[in-house]
Motif scaffolding. Structure first.
Motif, PDB file in Angstrom:
ATOM      1  N   ASP A 115       0.866  -1.178   0.000  1.00 35.69           N
ATOM      2  CA  ASP A 115       0.000   0.000   0.000  1.00 35.69           C
ATOM      3  C   ASP A 115       0.907   1.232   0.000  1.00 35.69           C
ATOM      4  N   ASP A 117       0.360   4.436   0.071  1.00 38.73           N
ATOM      5  CA  ASP A 117       0.041   5.474   1.058  1.00 38.73           C
ATOM      6  C   ASP A 117       0.491   5.063   2.461  1.00 38.73           C
ATOM      7  N   TRP A 118       0.253   3.801   2.813  1.00 35.36           N
ATOM      8  CA  TRP A 118       0.675   3.315   4.130  1.00 35.36           C
ATOM      9  C   TRP A 118       2.192   3.298   4.238  1.00 35.36           C
ATOM     10  N   ASN A 119       2.887   2.900   3.178  1.00 39.06           N
ATOM     11  CA  ASN A 119       4.350   2.927   3.182  1.00 39.06           C
ATOM     12  C   ASN A 119       4.867   4.343   3.397  1.00 39.06           C
ATOM     13  N   ALA A 154       4.785  -2.632   7.275  1.00 40.71           N
ATOM     14  CA  ALA A 154       4.176  -2.309   5.978  1.00 40.71           C
ATOM     15  C   ALA A 154       3.187  -3.371   5.538  1.00 40.71           C
ATOM     16  N   ARG A 156       1.260  -4.968   7.544  1.00 33.31           N
ATOM     17  CA  ARG A 156       0.190  -4.991   8.553  1.00 33.31           C
ATOM     18  C   ARG A 156       0.037  -6.389   9.182  1.00 33.31           C
ATOM     19  N   THR A 188      -1.614  -0.141  14.605  1.00 35.35           N
ATOM     20  CA  THR A 188      -2.073  -1.186  13.698  1.00 35.35           C
ATOM     21  C   THR A 188      -2.913  -2.251  14.400  1.00 35.35           C
TER      22      THR A 188
END
Length: 219
Positions: A115, A117-119, A154, A156, A188
């Motif tokens: 992902d 955006d998450w990274n 990253a 999750r 998370t």
């Protein structure tokens, strides 16, 4: 999340098998943090490797989110490592030929859950945004450990395993890295099982277990 029941493990020795774990049991709930402490050779890292599917127990059961790891073959254990478990190693274990951005996304890409955006959010929280194009050899020890934490989170994972995560860092860097790791794990909702010799680090966990004579003792 995790249920370890009467796990045993021995290794070959010059005079026969050497028992490292002699019936260890523990439980870990989602979102909970637990420190494994004990003297060198007490079996802390061995237990962590068994929980992570990196090795197999001689006896007992290790159940992760309803799946018993004990009878699984190498392929199934590898799948669980990719999808449910993340490991933070003391030695960082970054890939030297990949830059920071690629190291962070590596595990998530393997799991098919990358992902962007998450990274990017992880890199920002870990103070790595200015260093994304750099390679591991260009980073300090503390920065490398932050990349290792980012790589783990990253994907999750539901369970994070950390083996002496601040063992190679000075006290100031170690405290900063620990605080960031705890904040991100909490964000998370993952459970955290960490092996440590540091009483300072252990005191930040919800619970502590001492491994002694191959058994787990609540502290």
């Amino acid at each position: 999340m995790l249920n370890v029941v009467d796990v045993t493990k021995s290794y070959p020795g010059a005079d026969g098998p050497v028992a490292v774990l002699r019936g260890v049991s523990l439980t870990l709930m989602a979102g909970e943090t637990l420190a494994l402490t004990g003297e060198s050779g007490s079996g802390k890292s061995t237990l962590l490797h068994l929980v992570g599917g990196l090795d197999t127990a001689d006896g007992g059961r290790i159940v992760l989110e309803g799946t018993d790891l004990t009878p699984l073959g190498d392929g199934e254990r590898a799948r669980i490592r990719r999808t449910l478990v993340g490991v933070v190693f003391q030695q960082f274990n970054l890939i030297p030929s990949l830059n920071v951005a690629a190291n962070i996304s590596f595990q998530a890409r393997l799991a098919g859950v990358s992902d962007r955006d998450w990274n990017a959010a992880l890199a920002d929280r870990l103070g790595l945004t200015p260093h994304l194009a750099k390679y591991p050899e260009q980073l300090s020890g503390g920065q490398q450990q932050r990349v290792a934490i980012g790589r783990t989170l990253a994907a999750r994972p539901r369970l994070v395993l950390a083996d002496e995560p601040t063992g190679n860092l000075d006290e100031k860097s170690g405290a900063a890295v620990l605080a960031l790791m705890l904040d991100l794990v909490a964000e998370t909702g993952a459970a955290l099982l960490t092996v440590t010799h540091s009483q300072r680090l252990a005191s930040r966990m919800d619970r502590r277990l001492l491994l002694e004579d191959g058994k787990a003792v609540a502290r």
